[in-house]
Design a protein around this motif. Structure first.
Motif, PDB file in Angstrom:
ATOM      1  N   MET A 116       0.780  -1.191   0.063  1.00  0.00           N
ATOM      2  CA  MET A 116       0.150   0.094   0.013  1.00  0.00           C
ATOM      3  C   MET A 116       0.905   1.318  -0.003  1.00  0.00           C
ATOM      4  O   MET A 116       0.606   2.018  -0.703  1.00  0.00           O
ATOM      5  N   GLU A 117       1.955   1.390   0.633  1.00  0.00           N
ATOM      6  CA  GLU A 117       2.924   2.560   0.821  1.00  0.00           C
ATOM      7  C   GLU A 117       3.540   2.548  -0.543  1.00  0.00           C
ATOM      8  O   GLU A 117       3.446   3.611  -1.027  1.00  0.00           O
ATOM      9  N   ARG A 118       4.165   1.475  -0.947  1.00  0.00           N
ATOM     10  CA  ARG A 118       4.907   1.489  -2.289  1.00  0.00           C
ATOM     11  C   ARG A 118       3.969   1.962  -3.335  1.00  0.00           C
ATOM     12  O   ARG A 118       4.201   2.802  -4.226  1.00  0.00           O
ATOM     13  N   GLY A 119       2.626   1.179  -3.250  1.00  0.00           N
ATOM     14  CA  GLY A 119       1.742   1.800  -4.337  1.00  0.00           C
ATOM     15  C   GLY A 119       1.381   3.121  -4.550  1.00  0.00           C
ATOM     16  O   GLY A 119       1.589   3.906  -5.573  1.00  0.00           O
ATOM     17  N   LYS A 120       1.152   3.916  -3.257  1.00  0.00           N
ATOM     18  CA  LYS A 120       1.027   5.358  -3.277  1.00  0.00           C
ATOM     19  C   LYS A 120       2.286   6.116  -3.530  1.00  0.00           C
ATOM     20  O   LYS A 120       2.220   6.949  -4.495  1.00  0.00           O
ATOM     21  N   GLU A 121       3.398   5.597  -3.411  1.00  0.00           N
ATOM     22  CA  GLU A 121       4.618   6.295  -3.657  1.00  0.00           C
ATOM     23  C   GLU A 121       4.724   6.319  -5.327  1.00  0.00           C
ATOM     24  O   GLU A 121       5.289   7.154  -5.958  1.00  0.00           O
ATOM     25  N   LEU A 122       4.443   5.044  -5.898  1.00  0.00           N
ATOM     26  CA  LEU A 122       4.273   4.917  -7.282  1.00  0.00           C
ATOM     27  C   LEU A 122       3.203   5.784  -8.201  1.00  0.00           C
ATOM     28  O   LEU A 122       3.073   5.702  -9.341  1.00  0.00           O
ATOM     29  N   GLY A 123       2.528   6.475  -7.359  1.00  0.00           N
ATOM     30  CA  GLY A 123       1.477   7.449  -7.902  1.00  0.00           C
ATOM     31  C   GLY A 123      -0.038   6.683  -8.190  1.00  0.00           C
ATOM     32  O   GLY A 123      -0.980   7.142  -8.587  1.00  0.00           O
ATOM     33  N   PHE A 124      -0.281   5.511  -7.609  1.00  0.00           N
ATOM     34  CA  PHE A 124      -1.511   4.702  -7.639  1.00  0.00           C
ATOM     35  C   PHE A 124      -2.479   5.302  -6.529  1.00  0.00           C
ATOM     36  O   PHE A 124      -1.821   5.719  -5.527  1.00  0.00           O
ATOM     37  N   ARG A 125      -3.741   5.359  -6.756  1.00  0.00           N
ATOM     38  CA  ARG A 125      -4.587   6.274  -5.822  1.00  0.00           C
ATOM     39  C   ARG A 125      -5.554   4.884  -5.063  1.00  0.00           C
ATOM     40  O   ARG A 125      -5.941   5.400  -4.272  1.00  0.00           O
ATOM     41  N   ILE A 126      -5.530   3.998  -5.773  1.00  0.00           N
ATOM     42  CA  ILE A 126      -6.455   2.585  -5.391  1.00  0.00           C
ATOM     43  C   ILE A 126      -5.883   1.517  -5.308  1.00  0.00           C
ATOM     44  O   ILE A 126      -4.915   1.128  -6.593  1.00  0.00           O
ATOM     45  N   LEU A 127      -5.874   0.514  -4.344  1.00  0.00           N
ATOM     46  CA  LEU A 127      -5.556  -0.862  -4.473  1.00  0.00           C
ATOM     47  C   LEU A 127      -6.464  -1.772  -4.497  1.00  0.00           C
ATOM     48  O   LEU A 127      -7.464  -1.651  -3.640  1.00  0.00           O
ATOM     49  N   GLN A 128      -6.559  -2.467  -5.698  1.00  0.00           N
ATOM     50  CA  GLN A 128      -8.100  -3.308  -5.800  1.00  0.00           C
ATOM     51  C   GLN A 128      -7.585  -4.888  -5.762  1.00  0.00           C
ATOM     52  O   GLN A 128      -6.529  -5.260  -6.539  1.00  0.00           O
ATOM     53  N   PHE A 129      -8.308  -5.731  -5.082  1.00  0.00           N
ATOM     54  CA  PHE A 129      -8.081  -6.996  -5.266  1.00  0.00           C
ATOM     55  C   PHE A 129      -9.279  -7.667  -6.189  1.00  0.00           C
ATOM     56  O   PHE A 129     -10.418  -7.468  -5.556  1.00  0.00           O
ATOM     57  N   ASN A 130      -9.285  -8.206  -7.227  1.00  0.00           N
ATOM     58  CA  ASN A 130     -10.257  -8.625  -8.195  1.00  0.00           C
ATOM     59  C   ASN A 130     -10.759 -10.064  -7.551  1.00  0.00           C
ATOM     60  O   ASN A 130     -11.948 -10.358  -7.921  1.00  0.00           O
ATOM     61  N   ALA A 131     -10.138 -10.869  -6.985  1.00  0.00           N
ATOM     62  CA  ALA A 131     -10.380 -12.152  -6.944  1.00  0.00           C
ATOM     63  C   ALA A 131      -9.935 -12.782  -5.576  1.00  0.00           C
ATOM     64  O   ALA A 131      -9.115 -13.858  -5.484  1.00  0.00           O
ATOM     65  N   VAL A 132     -10.394 -12.061  -4.345  1.00  0.00           N
ATOM     66  CA  VAL A 132     -10.107 -13.202  -3.317  1.00  0.00           C
ATOM     67  C   VAL A 132     -11.093 -14.055  -3.096  1.00  0.00           C
ATOM     68  O   VAL A 132     -12.181 -13.887  -2.775  1.00  0.00           O
ATOM     69  N   VAL A 133     -10.678 -15.276  -2.837  1.00  0.00           N
ATOM     70  CA  VAL A 133     -11.393 -16.342  -2.689  1.00  0.00           C
ATOM     71  C   VAL A 133     -12.123 -16.472  -1.424  1.00  0.00           C
ATOM     72  O   VAL A 133     -11.520 -16.028  -0.255  1.00  0.00           O
ATOM     73  N   LYS A 134     -13.541 -16.718  -1.340  1.00  0.00           N
ATOM     74  CA  LYS A 134     -14.253 -16.532  -0.274  1.00  0.00           C
ATOM     75  C   LYS A 134     -13.795 -17.389   0.971  1.00  0.00           C
ATOM     76  O   LYS A 134     -13.961 -17.083   2.067  1.00  0.00           O
ATOM     77  N   SER A 135     -13.203 -18.578   0.565  1.00  0.00           N
ATOM     78  CA  SER A 135     -12.871 -19.620   1.376  1.00  0.00           C
ATOM     79  C   SER A 135     -11.360 -19.078   2.192  1.00  0.00           C
ATOM     80  O   SER A 135     -10.938 -19.808   3.333  1.00  0.00           O
ATOM     81  N   ASN A 136     -10.778 -18.022   1.790  1.00  0.00           N
ATOM     82  CA  ASN A 136      -9.533 -17.750   2.072  1.00  0.00           C
ATOM     83  C   ASN A 136      -9.811 -16.642   3.191  1.00  0.00           C
ATOM     84  O   ASN A 136      -9.529 -15.504   3.258  1.00  0.00           O
ATOM     85  N   THR A 137     -10.290 -17.193   4.575  1.00  0.00           N
ATOM     86  CA  THR A 137     -10.458 -16.389   5.691  1.00  0.00           C
ATOM     87  C   THR A 137      -9.580 -15.465   6.315  1.00  0.00           C
ATOM     88  O   THR A 137      -9.942 -14.525   6.557  1.00  0.00           O
ATOM     89  N   PRO A 138      -8.338 -16.218   6.116  1.00  0.00           N
ATOM     90  CA  PRO A 138      -6.996 -15.039   6.795  1.00  0.00           C
ATOM     91  C   PRO A 138      -7.196 -13.956   5.948  1.00  0.00           C
ATOM     92  O   PRO A 138      -7.019 -12.862   6.733  1.00  0.00           O
ATOM     93  N   ALA A 139      -7.264 -14.041   4.640  1.00  0.00           N
ATOM     94  CA  ALA A 139      -6.977 -12.912   3.775  1.00  0.00           C
ATOM     95  C   ALA A 139      -8.103 -11.954   4.029  1.00  0.00           C
ATOM     96  O   ALA A 139      -7.817 -10.839   4.180  1.00  0.00           O
ATOM     97  N   LEU A 140      -9.362 -12.562   4.352  1.00  0.00           N
ATOM     98  CA  LEU A 140     -10.519 -11.589   4.362  1.00  0.00           C
ATOM     99  C   LEU A 140     -10.418 -10.871   5.659  1.00  0.00           C
ATOM    100  O   LEU A 140     -10.867  -9.720   5.897  1.00  0.00           O
TER     101      LEU A 140
END
Length: 163
Positions: free
Chosen positions: A104-128
């Protein structure tokens, strides 16, 4: 164990590809189906806007990584996307959280404004749980959006966070 994150080096390729390939082989989180070898791994990691490497400060051992790149082009090029992989024997030690925070920090430094995850699998509870903790917004559920290794389909849950 103290963990730091630095930019990918070509000498990291074998270890980074091994960690990445383990997640690909699990077949429950990454859309890729083909493993990386030394050549394709090097090309893949170097082609990203940033590849971050998590390592043990004392031993230098690589514990995990992330890739960060544009999610789209042109008028949507300010949105980035990232993927994270932590060595299986190191999971549960908050390394993933450090990787997400750094991306997130590096993305902002690179000029990105939003970090989007397209495909977080619903069974991946630690990530969620982690994405909720870090303030990501859940966009809904796409039924059957991810083909699991066994050929079944699982729901995916897209997320975003303003940087």
């Amino acid at each position: 164990m103290a963990v730091s994150i630095r930019e990918y080096r070509e000498s990291d390729t074998a270890d980074a590809a091994e960690i990445w390939n383990a997640v690909v082989e699990e077949g429950a989180a990454f859309p890729q189906t083909e493993p990386l070898d030394q050549r394709s791994g090097r090309e893949f990691f170097l082609s990203q806007s940033r590849t971050g490497i998590a390592f043990d400060d004392e031993t230098g051992e690589i514990l995990g990584l992330y890739i960060l790149h544009p999610n789209n082009v042109g008028r949507c090029g300010h949105i980035c996307n990232a993927s994270y992989a932590v060595r299986e024997d190191c999971r549960g030690r908050h390394i993933g959280e450090q990787l997400v925070t750094d991306s997130m920090e590096r993305g902002k430094e690179l000029g990105f404004r939003i970090l989007q995850f397209n495909a977080v699998v619903k069974s991946n509870t630690p990530a969620l749980r982690l994405y909720q903790k870090l303030g990501f917004t859940q966009l809904g559920t796409i039924p059957g959006g991810f083909r699991m290794k066994d050929g079944s389909y699982a729901d995916i849950v897209p997320h975003y966070h303003e940087l």
